[in-house]
Design a protein around this motif. Sequence first.
Motif, PDB file in Angstrom:
ATOM      1  N   ASN A 142       3.575 -20.980  44.105  1.00 11.11           N
ATOM      2  CA  ASN A 142       4.616 -19.953  44.305  1.00 11.11           C
ATOM      3  C   ASN A 142       4.664 -18.957  43.137  1.00 11.11           C
ATOM      4  OD1 ASN A 142       5.665 -21.509  42.283  1.00 11.11           O
ATOM      5  ND2 ASN A 142       7.593 -21.998  43.326  1.00 11.11           N
ATOM      6  N   SER A 143       3.641 -18.994  42.281  1.00 13.06           N
ATOM      7  CA  SER A 143       3.471 -18.117  41.120  1.00 13.06           C
ATOM      8  C   SER A 143       4.336 -18.484  39.919  1.00 13.06           C
ATOM      9  CB  SER A 143       3.676 -16.629  41.472  1.00 13.06           C
ATOM     10  OG  SER A 143       2.675 -16.197  42.345  1.00 13.06           O
ATOM     11  N   ARG A 144       5.243 -19.407  40.080  1.00 14.29           N
ATOM     12  CA  ARG A 144       5.996 -19.881  38.916  1.00 14.29           C
ATOM     13  C   ARG A 144       5.025 -20.499  37.913  1.00 14.29           C
ATOM     14  NH1 ARG A 144       8.698 -24.335  36.836  1.00 14.29           N
ATOM     15  NH2 ARG A 144       7.863 -25.724  38.460  1.00 14.29           N
ATOM     16  N   SER A 145       5.358 -20.309  36.633  1.00 23.43           N
ATOM     17  CA  SER A 145       4.446 -20.789  35.595  1.00 23.43           C
ATOM     18  C   SER A 145       5.204 -21.642  34.585  1.00 23.43           C
ATOM     19  CB  SER A 145       3.783 -19.608  34.886  1.00 23.43           C
ATOM     20  OG  SER A 145       2.930 -20.043  33.838  1.00 23.43           O
ATOM     21  N   GLU A 146       4.516 -22.578  34.022  1.00 26.37           N
ATOM     22  CA  GLU A 146       5.048 -23.388  32.927  1.00 26.37           C
ATOM     23  C   GLU A 146       4.117 -23.299  31.737  1.00 26.37           C
ATOM     24  OE1 GLU A 146       7.469 -26.970  35.237  1.00 26.37           O
ATOM     25  OE2 GLU A 146       5.525 -27.381  34.319  1.00 26.37           O
ATOM     26  N   MET A 147       4.734 -23.389  30.563  1.00 24.96           N
ATOM     27  CA  MET A 147       3.969 -23.417  29.337  1.00 24.96           C
ATOM     28  C   MET A 147       4.362 -24.693  28.584  1.00 24.96           C
ATOM     29  SD  MET A 147       4.152 -20.793  26.162  1.00 24.96           S
ATOM     30  CE  MET A 147       4.651 -21.810  24.809  1.00 24.96           C
ATOM     31  N   ASN A 148       3.389 -25.375  28.043  1.00 27.11           N
ATOM     32  CA  ASN A 148       3.633 -26.622  27.330  1.00 27.11           C
ATOM     33  C   ASN A 148       3.100 -26.521  25.910  1.00 27.11           C
ATOM     34  OD1 ASN A 148       2.555 -29.542  26.504  1.00 27.11           O
ATOM     35  ND2 ASN A 148       4.293 -29.777  27.879  1.00 27.11           N
ATOM     36  N   VAL A 149       3.888 -27.010  24.979  1.00 32.11           N
ATOM     37  CA  VAL A 149       3.419 -27.098  23.591  1.00 32.11           C
ATOM     38  C   VAL A 149       3.566 -28.553  23.171  1.00 32.11           C
ATOM     39  CG1 VAL A 149       3.562 -26.201  21.253  1.00 32.11           C
ATOM     40  CG2 VAL A 149       4.328 -24.783  23.172  1.00 32.11           C
ATOM     41  N   SER A 150       2.472 -29.147  22.771  1.00 29.48           N
ATOM     42  CA  SER A 150       2.509 -30.544  22.346  1.00 29.48           C
ATOM     43  C   SER A 150       2.502 -30.624  20.824  1.00 29.48           C
ATOM     44  CB  SER A 150       1.301 -31.295  22.920  1.00 29.48           C
ATOM     45  OG  SER A 150       0.098 -30.744  22.419  1.00 29.48           O
ATOM     46  N   THR A 151       2.911 -31.754  20.318  1.00 24.98           N
ATOM     47  CA  THR A 151       2.912 -32.019  18.876  1.00 24.98           C
ATOM     48  C   THR A 151       3.463 -30.822  18.111  1.00 24.98           C
ATOM     49  OG1 THR A 151       0.839 -33.229  19.308  1.00 24.98           O
ATOM     50  CG2 THR A 151       1.565 -33.072  17.035  1.00 24.98           C
ATOM     51  N   LEU A 152       4.703 -30.518  18.359  1.00 23.63           N
ATOM     52  CA  LEU A 152       5.331 -29.324  17.790  1.00 23.63           C
ATOM     53  C   LEU A 152       5.261 -29.301  16.269  1.00 23.63           C
ATOM     54  CD1 LEU A 152       8.444 -29.060  20.114  1.00 23.63           C
ATOM     55  CD2 LEU A 152       6.684 -27.308  19.824  1.00 23.63           C
ATOM     56  N   GLU A 153       5.050 -28.087  15.748  1.00 21.12           N
ATOM     57  CA  GLU A 153       5.052 -27.835  14.304  1.00 21.12           C
ATOM     58  C   GLU A 153       6.171 -26.853  13.993  1.00 21.12           C
ATOM     59  OE1 GLU A 153       1.189 -26.409  13.332  1.00 21.12           O
ATOM     60  OE2 GLU A 153       0.163 -28.247  13.987  1.00 21.12           O
ATOM     61  N   LEU A 154       6.588 -26.831  12.722  1.00 21.28           N
ATOM     62  CA  LEU A 154       7.659 -25.912  12.332  1.00 21.28           C
ATOM     63  C   LEU A 154       7.306 -24.465  12.678  1.00 21.28           C
ATOM     64  CD1 LEU A 154       8.680 -27.349   8.836  1.00 21.28           C
ATOM     65  CD2 LEU A 154       9.817 -27.697  11.047  1.00 21.28           C
ATOM     66  N   GLY A 155       6.038 -24.123  12.540  1.00 21.37           N
ATOM     67  CA  GLY A 155       5.584 -22.761  12.792  1.00 21.37           C
ATOM     68  C   GLY A 155       5.604 -22.361  14.259  1.00 21.37           C
ATOM     69  N   ASP A 156       5.888 -23.296  15.128  1.00 25.25           N
ATOM     70  CA  ASP A 156       5.978 -22.972  16.552  1.00 25.25           C
ATOM     71  C   ASP A 156       7.344 -22.394  16.905  1.00 25.25           C
ATOM     72  OD1 ASP A 156       4.146 -25.993  17.432  1.00 25.25           O
ATOM     73  OD2 ASP A 156       3.413 -23.994  16.881  1.00 25.25           O
ATOM     74  N   SER A 157       8.260 -22.402  15.950  1.00 22.77           N
ATOM     75  CA  SER A 157       9.574 -21.791  16.186  1.00 22.77           C
ATOM     76  C   SER A 157       9.377 -20.306  16.470  1.00 22.77           C
ATOM     77  CB  SER A 157      10.474 -21.974  14.965  1.00 22.77           C
ATOM     78  OG  SER A 157      10.781 -23.334  14.762  1.00 22.77           O
ATOM     79  N   ALA A 158       9.853 -19.860  17.601  1.00 22.73           N
ATOM     80  CA  ALA A 158       9.577 -18.491  18.028  1.00 22.73           C
ATOM     81  C   ALA A 158      10.358 -18.192  19.302  1.00 22.73           C
ATOM     82  CB  ALA A 158       8.086 -18.287  18.299  1.00 22.73           C
ATOM     83  N   LEU A 159      10.306 -16.922  19.686  1.00 19.77           N
ATOM     84  CA  LEU A 159      10.789 -16.508  21.005  1.00 19.77           C
ATOM     85  C   LEU A 159       9.563 -16.458  21.914  1.00 19.77           C
ATOM     86  CD1 LEU A 159      13.187 -15.423  22.731  1.00 19.77           C
ATOM     87  CD2 LEU A 159      12.462 -13.116  22.037  1.00 19.77           C
ATOM     88  N   TYR A 160       9.594 -17.203  22.999  1.00 17.72           N
ATOM     89  CA  TYR A 160       8.479 -17.227  23.937  1.00 17.72           C
ATOM     90  C   TYR A 160       8.857 -16.386  25.158  1.00 17.72           C
ATOM     91  CZ  TYR A 160       6.350 -20.664  20.981  1.00 17.72           C
ATOM     92  OH  TYR A 160       5.771 -21.280  19.898  1.00 17.72           O
ATOM     93  N   LEU A 161       8.043 -15.390  25.398  1.00 16.52           N
ATOM     94  CA  LEU A 161       8.319 -14.440  26.470  1.00 16.52           C
ATOM     95  C   LEU A 161       7.267 -14.541  27.552  1.00 16.52           C
ATOM     96  CD1 LEU A 161       9.070 -11.467  24.103  1.00 16.52           C
ATOM     97  CD2 LEU A 161      10.734 -12.416  25.679  1.00 16.52           C
ATOM     98  N   CYS A 162       7.692 -14.459  28.785  1.00 14.92           N
ATOM     99  CA  CYS A 162       6.704 -14.343  29.845  1.00 14.92           C
ATOM    100  C   CYS A 162       6.877 -13.006  30.538  1.00 14.92           C
ATOM    101  CB  CYS A 162       6.781 -15.498  30.834  1.00 14.92           C
ATOM    102  SG  CYS A 162       8.049 -15.369  32.093  1.00 14.92           S
ATOM    103  N   ALA A 163       5.803 -12.536  31.110  1.00 16.43           N
ATOM    104  CA  ALA A 163       5.795 -11.247  31.796  1.00 16.43           C
ATOM    105  C   ALA A 163       5.072 -11.403  33.125  1.00 16.43           C
ATOM    106  CB  ALA A 163       5.096 -10.192  30.944  1.00 16.43           C
TER     107      ALA A 163
END
Lengths: 114, 114
Positions: B71-92
């Motif tokens: 249905n075109s919906r998307s997921e994003m996965n981040v494993s083993t999170l690091e401090l530097g992964d702190s961010a705003l994640y945007l999809c378009a």
Amino acid sequence: KQEVTQIPAALSVPEGENLVLNCSFTDSAIYNLQWFRQDPGKGLTSLLLIQSSQREQTSGRLNASLDKSSGRSTLYIAASQPGDSATYLCAVGLSGGSNYKLTFGKGTLLTVNP
Amino acid sequence: KAGVTQTPRYLIKTRGQQVTLSCSPISGHRSVSWYQQTPGQGLQFLFEYFSETQRNKGNFPGRFSGRQFSNSRSEMNVSTLELGDSALYLCASSSTGNTYNEQFFGPGTRLTVL
């Protein structure tokens, strides 16, 4: 590697002033260029899209120009208002069929003072 | 027509955990792209999906992955999170995958890694 630069990084103007934001890119083989607006902590709002074959686009008080040969685009805002205060981002769409993606500049933080 | 929606809007995780972010594109749009925005690096392209296939990928480690559903919906996965992964994640999302159409962004998911 495409690099996009926006100057100035920040701009403060009084209400009613006309202003120009600048964007430059290193690789002229672009497919299009898009200007966005971002309010603090929010997503991006598309303002104008210019295809590589076009020279300019207009929407209300906004006018964007594109000069591929010199690697430059400008966003002109007429009669600025306090509600125009935001970060303005320029993004270049690279060619390449399924490899299309946007490369962004760091943005210009605009403050319009009442 | 409803815009691009992203859930959740805010997330707090600790180092080593994994996280899944969701994006629903504008109805009829088949292309979904993901971007990471940080104060230091600005907006950087993660990957793009079209018709359930990843067509383009940015320079991020394999800890970042995604998928797209029928249905075109998307997921994003981040494993083993690091401090530097702190961010705003945007999809378009955009309307087609073969022409270079206007990108419409969602409000983003603010991820904080402690």
